[in-house]
Design an enzyme around this catalytic site. Sequence first.
Site, short mmCIF file in Angstrom:
data_model
loop_
_atom_site.label_atom_id
_atom_site.label_comp_id
_atom_site.label_asym_id
_atom_site.label_seq_id
_atom_site.Cartn_x
_atom_site.Cartn_y
_atom_site.Cartn_z
N ASP A 237 1.04 -1.48 0.11
CA ASP A 237 -0.01 0.31 0.22
C ASP A 237 0.76 1.44 0.13
OD1 ASP A 237 -2.47 -1.37 0.37
OD2 ASP A 237 -2.29 -1.13 1.59
N ASP A 309 71.61 -25.72 -14.66
CA ASP A 309 72.36 -25.62 -15.69
C ASP A 309 73.45 -23.76 -15.89
OD1 ASP A 309 73.66 -25.56 -18.24
OD2 ASP A 309 72.10 -26.29 -19.85
N ASP A 313 72.80 -19.61 -18.79
CA ASP A 313 72.15 -18.08 -17.15
C ASP A 313 72.86 -17.18 -18.37
OD1 ASP A 313 72.63 -20.06 -16.02
OD2 ASP A 313 73.82 -19.73 -14.68
N GLY A 359 69.56 -16.87 -12.98
CA GLY A 359 69.51 -18.31 -13.69
C GLY A 359 68.89 -19.29 -13.83
N ARG A 525 46.89 -22.54 -19.18
CA ARG A 525 46.85 -21.61 -18.56
C ARG A 525 46.81 -20.63 -19.52
NH1 ARG A 525 48.70 -15.64 -16.38
NH2 ARG A 525 48.21 -16.02 -14.81
N ASP A 527 46.98 -16.00 -20.07
CA ASP A 527 47.17 -14.82 -19.41
C ASP A 527 46.17 -13.80 -19.87
OD1 ASP A 527 48.16 -13.11 -17.58
OD2 ASP A 527 49.15 -12.11 -20.13
N GLU A 556 43.04 -16.49 -16.99
CA GLU A 556 43.45 -15.86 -15.77
C GLU A 556 42.70 -14.28 -15.47
OE1 GLU A 556 46.41 -12.34 -14.04
OE2 GLU A 556 46.18 -13.17 -16.37
N HIS A 620 52.59 -15.04 -8.47
CA HIS A 620 53.58 -13.22 -8.82
C HIS A 620 53.18 -12.26 -9.26
CE1 HIS A 620 51.91 -14.90 -12.83
NE2 HIS A 620 52.47 -13.87 -13.27
N ASP A 621 51.98 -11.54 -8.49
CA ASP A 621 51.38 -10.64 -9.34
C ASP A 621 50.61 -9.99 -8.39
OD1 ASP A 621 51.49 -10.88 -11.99
OD2 ASP A 621 49.97 -11.86 -12.11
N ASP A 671 55.90 -7.08 -6.75
CA ASP A 671 56.96 -7.14 -7.45
C ASP A 671 57.80 -6.28 -7.44
OD1 ASP A 671 57.56 -8.05 -10.10
OD2 ASP A 671 56.16 -6.86 -10.90
N ARG A 675 58.58 -12.11 -6.33
CA ARG A 675 59.53 -12.92 -7.17
C ARG A 675 61.02 -13.64 -6.65
NH1 ARG A 675 57.44 -10.00 -12.51
NH2 ARG A 675 55.14 -10.41 -11.93
#
Length: 790
Positions: A237, A309, A313, A359, A525, A527, A556, A620-621, A671, A675
């Site tokens: 109402d 290895d 590098d 490396g 995966r 990006d 992602e 890593h982000d 970052d 890393r």
Amino acid sequence: MFKTIALLAALVTLAPSAHSASCKPAPLGDATLYLRGGLNNWSAQDEQAFQYRCNAYYLNLAAKGTQEFKLADEDWTASLTFGGDAKGNPARGATGNLKREFKGQHTLRLAIAADGSATLAVGPKTFKPTPPKPLSDKAALTTRFNSRSTEFKAPFGAQPAGSEVRFSIGNDVPGLKQATLVIERRQMTGNQEQLAYEPVARVAMTPEPHGLGTGFTARHRFDATGIYGYWFEIETDQGKYALQNNKDPIYWTREKGSMGPSTVERLPSNVNRVRRYRQTIHAPGFEVPTWAQDVVYYYVFPERFRNGDKANDPRPGGGRPQDRYQDRDVERHAQWNEKPFKPDTGDGSDALYNNDFFGGDLAGIIDKLDYIKSVGANALYLTPVFRAPSNHKYDAADYKNIDPAFGTNEDFTRLCAEAAKRGIRVIPDTSLNHVGADSPYFNRYGNFPAGGAFDNGRPNPASPYYGWFKFKPGEKDPNKQYQGWVGVSDLPEIDKNNASFRAYAYRDKDSVTNLWLERGAAGWRMDVAPWVPDDFWREWRTAVKTKKPDALTVAETWFDSSKYFLGDMFDSTMNYIFRNAVLDYAAGKSGKLMAANLELMREAYPPQAFSALMNLLSTHDQPRALHHFGEDRNLTEAKQRLRLATFFQMTYPGSPTIYYGDEVGLGGGDDPYNRAPYPWADEGGQPDEALLADFKRLTQLRHDLPVLRHGRLSEPLHVDENVVVLARQDGKTWALTATNNSTSAKTVKVPLPFRADQLRDALSGDAVSVKDGWIQLTVPPLFGRVLITP
């Protein structure tokens, strides 16, 4: 004296006067501006909405430290978005961020002049917002809906196309006159830039008795796949109202509302402001590889994991491809356990980002496969390993070959074969959205034979790759002569509609997609998935599944990813909603906030995708979990909170994901510090062996109890500020998982959704008694318990 005068001036500047003769209409009309930045995941939240008063826009904000942000409406409308100009002042269309220092409670004042210029002042908190007019209509206020209760909606959650869904609302007092079920179809593109709903149906709901009040019911058949919105227009109402989703913020997600119990507000003049419930309708044949729900990922940033290895590098002045970064030498770390370089921090590095190397390589990963297996992982996710000049490799220079600093194509095949011997699948990563400026496709720096689309900094229409990119020939600055992804000139954005690129990416027999599946990859995966058109992903998925039917496809995406789980694009996503919800809970925030975010996904995602989500803690982000928990303040407690988060991760549906080094206490903020190299003891590192043992114990718990991998999750049995109790069912087996984010033990009493005389603690082996269908449960501080049926 000067400080006192300045403070008084700030107070006068920021305090609005409702009776000033200079009051003017709002220069932005009915638009609502929000502060959108790092403190709220760049979303438009009601708590950060400006209010117009007299001659300026005001916002009270509690914040500390340096904050970056923009001022914008919900749609990021260009004319309503104020970024930071070269001097850091607000300006329409400016691409930079505004940056201000905060020290607690403040009032922000945005004034917009007649010529459109804007000024932003930050001072002490002085503004008194106008509170919303409260509702007094009992019939409207008591009308209820709950999307997770079969009393109000059935069936629950995401459904296949062709499903009919029943919707019911009701209240217990007279006065509800009529109700309409409003069904709309969601349109969303990109990174939530375009979000709108288009009408599908308005269904008059049928009244029925409901206690002392009236209930209403309607049914709707969803014939086509898609994400639908729904809400209820009700009338009493005293007027019309929207019975709608709640205001819970969902991490990274533009749309508010976690679903579940409804809220009611006056029907807005602009229905775009209604908060829709969401209904996912997926393809009837949508299948996700069954092995995904049994996965524990080990997530590796290859350049920083292990150097197996040293001959490959990167070294300054070496003359090999891996020794150069664009048009100059790379930087080489002298010691494995150094901090990553970051320009302008006084660490002695040059002015370039992402050109410093330690490396790490594929040989190092192969050497440590037994270690990865011992941690409890049975899938290996690798950030890009294809040739690229940077240390992160998202600036692809050659999609079809391994970067020489990482090894050879044969090394990748050997990695997949050796991993398979240990029951480990390998999932590589790449971006089909952009390449590197230093690549044969683009060749900005002339490091490759002539034939790139931008050879030596000039457009080359004769290049076979020219059509892959969008050029702006009128620009004189080489950085602006082409479209870089999100404005980054190092990453030329690909025109994903280009037929030649689509052939190269997935249509050709030897396409990038097919080639690496042939070489041993178990899936992909992908990006920045939101920046790639949906029809691209639909074709790409078909190519993947044709080549390898049980390959897993992971996107992602950071926000509510329902649109990608309709059976035509992806199987899974990197679950950033999970990450933020669990990290904040484990850091001490309310269990109710975590439960709201997780329950949204349980309801919105098809169960086959929900059980395969890549459940993250660190990436890593983003800053590592240990950093989030305050490693710099109290490392011991931070590690215990990490144990709590990992416990939750290992006992929740989906695929737990361990970012390399988390298991031994590797920390790091934004970052590049997230890393950092894995702290191998033989390289001088100090891995936390006790923490590693706890990780192994928790992964083993998950592997030992199928109910933790396959069990169906029901609505939480108990949620409060500290304790969350969940129930899982796998056939006749049940499990209760309980977590506590308090620094003291907590005891709760919860009802069991199944019959049992006693349960067994899966970690201690102790028996736990059940009395009259209830269990009293004490949960240890900063940890949890798993109780299973005998």
